[in-house]
Scaffold this active site. Structure first.
Site, PDB file in Angstrom:
ATOM      1  N   ASP A 117       0.465  -1.488   0.336  1.00  0.00           N
ATOM      2  CA  ASP A 117       0.146   0.003  -0.365  1.00  0.00           C
ATOM      3  C   ASP A 117       1.041   1.009   0.468  1.00  0.00           C
ATOM      4  OD1 ASP A 117      -2.676  -1.499   0.246  1.00  0.00           O
ATOM      5  OD2 ASP A 117      -2.137  -0.963   2.023  1.00  0.00           O
ATOM      6  N   ASP A 136      -7.282  -1.639  -4.926  1.00  0.00           N
ATOM      7  CA  ASP A 136      -7.662  -0.625  -3.327  1.00  0.00           C
ATOM      8  C   ASP A 136      -8.869  -0.013  -4.025  1.00  0.00           C
ATOM      9  OD1 ASP A 136      -7.315  -2.726  -2.015  1.00  0.00           O
ATOM     10  OD2 ASP A 136      -5.842  -0.943  -0.561  1.00  0.00           O
TER      11      ASP A 136
END
Length: 165
Positions: A117, A136
């Protein structure tokens, strides 16, 4: 189904390219933080070993394989649903984005053992501690798109019946 495949391929590719550029080429894994447009957009290095918001991040390594398996089951379910259902272009794109994003995160779990991330967004004096990735975004957009763009066959049948009366 061709649109579904292309949307999924694009989502997967864009996520993996963005991670490669930001984490490896821009060296975010070493630097740990890059302010892009503070506070609205920042790059913050993150390793997500669990699910959203770090839930289950302290679980044993076996949970990684459970999460991979669960993601693959969901992807196959959406794939077979799209093959059987008669849905429009926007629903196919939405399903493709969801599956492509999910498979991109699966690839991370297989390659690295966790999901990479790097996106962090804050605003209006609120400091958001969470990070996410492009996959995401595609997963979220795809799920929302399926809610809005898949017609309920029961409602469609009733509407058609009312028109013919």
């Amino acid at each position: 189904m061709r649109i579904f495949y292309w949307a999924g391929f694009a989502a997967f590719l864009l996520d993996q390219i963005s991670k490669y550029i930001v984490i490896h080429l821009m060296d975010l894994s070493r630097i740990r933080a890059i302010d892009v447009m503070p506070p609205i957009l920042n790059f913050r290095y993150g390793e997500n070993r669990g699910i959203n918001f770090g839930i289950l991040s302290d679980a044993p390594d076996a949970s990684r394989w459970v999460l991979i398996g669960l993601a693959l089951v969901i992807c196959f379910g959406v794939y077979f649903w799209m093959r059987r259902a008669k849905v429009g272009v926007l629903a196919q794109i939405s399903a493709g984005l969801l599956v492509g994003g999910a498979l991109a995160n699966v690839a991370d779990r297989v390659i690295y053992g966790y999901v990479l991330d790097f996106l962090n967004m804050s605003c209006c004096g609120i400091n958001n501690p969470f990070v996410f990735n492009v996959a995401d975004i595609f997963i979220f957009a795809g799920a929302i798109g399926l809610v809005f763009f898949v017609d309920d066959p029961k409602k469609a049948g009733k509407a058609t019946a009312k028109k013919h009366k």
